[in-house]
Design an enzyme around this catalytic site. Sequence first.
Site, PDB file in Angstrom:
ATOM      1  N   TRP A  48       1.683  16.016  40.351  1.00 16.95           N
ATOM      2  CA  TRP A  48       3.110  16.241  40.124  1.00 16.95           C
ATOM      3  C   TRP A  48       3.415  15.956  38.664  1.00 16.95           C
ATOM      4  CZ3 TRP A  48       7.799  12.636  40.933  1.00 16.95           C
ATOM      5  CH2 TRP A  48       8.975  13.354  40.628  1.00 16.95           C
ATOM      6  N   ARG A  49       3.777  17.032  37.939  1.00 22.60           N
ATOM      7  CA  ARG A  49       4.184  16.899  36.550  1.00 22.60           C
ATOM      8  C   ARG A  49       5.659  16.508  36.526  1.00 22.60           C
ATOM      9  NH1 ARG A  49       1.750  19.473  32.215  1.00 22.60           N
ATOM     10  NH2 ARG A  49       3.704  18.904  31.202  1.00 22.60           N
ATOM     11  N   GLU A  87       2.265  14.314  23.836  1.00 25.54           N
ATOM     12  CA  GLU A  87       1.009  14.839  24.370  1.00 25.54           C
ATOM     13  C   GLU A  87       1.177  16.274  24.871  1.00 25.54           C
ATOM     14  OE1 GLU A  87      -2.117  13.287  25.066  1.00 25.54           O
ATOM     15  OE2 GLU A  87      -1.705  11.311  24.245  1.00 25.54           O
ATOM     16  N   HIS A 144      -4.557  14.400  24.716  1.00 22.66           N
ATOM     17  CA  HIS A 144      -4.408  15.846  24.536  1.00 22.66           C
ATOM     18  C   HIS A 144      -4.249  16.178  23.064  1.00 22.66           C
ATOM     19  CE1 HIS A 144      -3.166  14.966  28.646  1.00 22.66           C
ATOM     20  NE2 HIS A 144      -3.449  16.215  28.954  1.00 22.66           N
ATOM     21  N   LYS A 171      -9.763  11.523  30.688  1.00 20.22           N
ATOM     22  CA  LYS A 171      -9.473  12.956  30.535  1.00 20.22           C
ATOM     23  C   LYS A 171      -9.156  13.278  29.068  1.00 20.22           C
ATOM     24  CE  LYS A 171      -5.925  16.388  31.676  1.00 20.22           C
ATOM     25  NZ  LYS A 171      -4.559  16.530  32.192  1.00 20.22           N
ATOM     26  N   GLN A 237      -5.113  27.880  32.209  1.00 14.60           N
ATOM     27  CA  GLN A 237      -5.384  27.576  33.612  1.00 14.60           C
ATOM     28  C   GLN A 237      -5.565  28.864  34.402  1.00 14.60           C
ATOM     29  OE1 GLN A 237      -2.214  25.048  34.970  1.00 14.60           O
ATOM     30  NE2 GLN A 237      -3.012  23.230  33.933  1.00 14.60           N
TER      31      GLN A 237
END
Length: 250
Positions: A48-49, A87, A144, A171, A237
């Site tokens: 969930w963003r 980010e 990021h 990540k 994506q």
Amino acid sequence: MAQPVLVKNLAIGEGQPKIAVPLTAPTLSGLEEALDQLAECPCDLVEWRADCYGPIREPGSWKAPLALFRERIPHLPLLFTIRTAAEGGNLAISTEAYVQLLEEAMDSGAMDLADVELSRGSQVMERLVDRAHRKGIKVVGSCHDFQKTPSREALVRTLCTMQDLGCDLAKYAVMPQTEQDVLTLLAATLEMKEEHPRTPVITMSMGAMGAVTRIGGGRFGSAVTFATAGPASAPGQLPTDLLAQVLPRV
């Protein structure tokens, strides 16, 4: 080889890369619609963003969406992410407000994993990792770079830093400017797998040029790939159906 991270019945870092679907709808009704779409998609976990959620600045606004996810997808691990503007996300927020929001959401116990941004500083990451672990929540440390791809050495150093700070998964997402940049990201991923296997890692080279890392990154050691079941949350994506064809879940 890194020990897999166990979340519900999912072993992240074992077998094929796990397929994560980000949910980015700005309203509760939009999230309900996204969950309807998700029912038809092959995926292993949901992100969930929350930074995309319109009311997220309002106190307690995260409660209704988290309750919705627990009701509709209790079988899927849930990753709670506040991707800040620093980010590449949608929420410009102070470090103090970022920490408060994450801690309050963690205390609810309504998530399985929490994303913590390294750009907020080592002390903040250590504090949030400790808070999450006390609540039984796994942490995805994240970094990021939407402008470039750092050197292999810098990538490895940053991923190791997140391991040192107690993250369960580390990540790093980068933007390639050349084909060599894509190879640099994959080389760093392989180095983590072979020389620093304290935790699984999640890596990706963004955009069309880096799309190959979303399909083949698992061969080099990336444990999760993010795919779409609706709007994309980052450049490059791919649809879940496509990834499921080449990454059969085991």
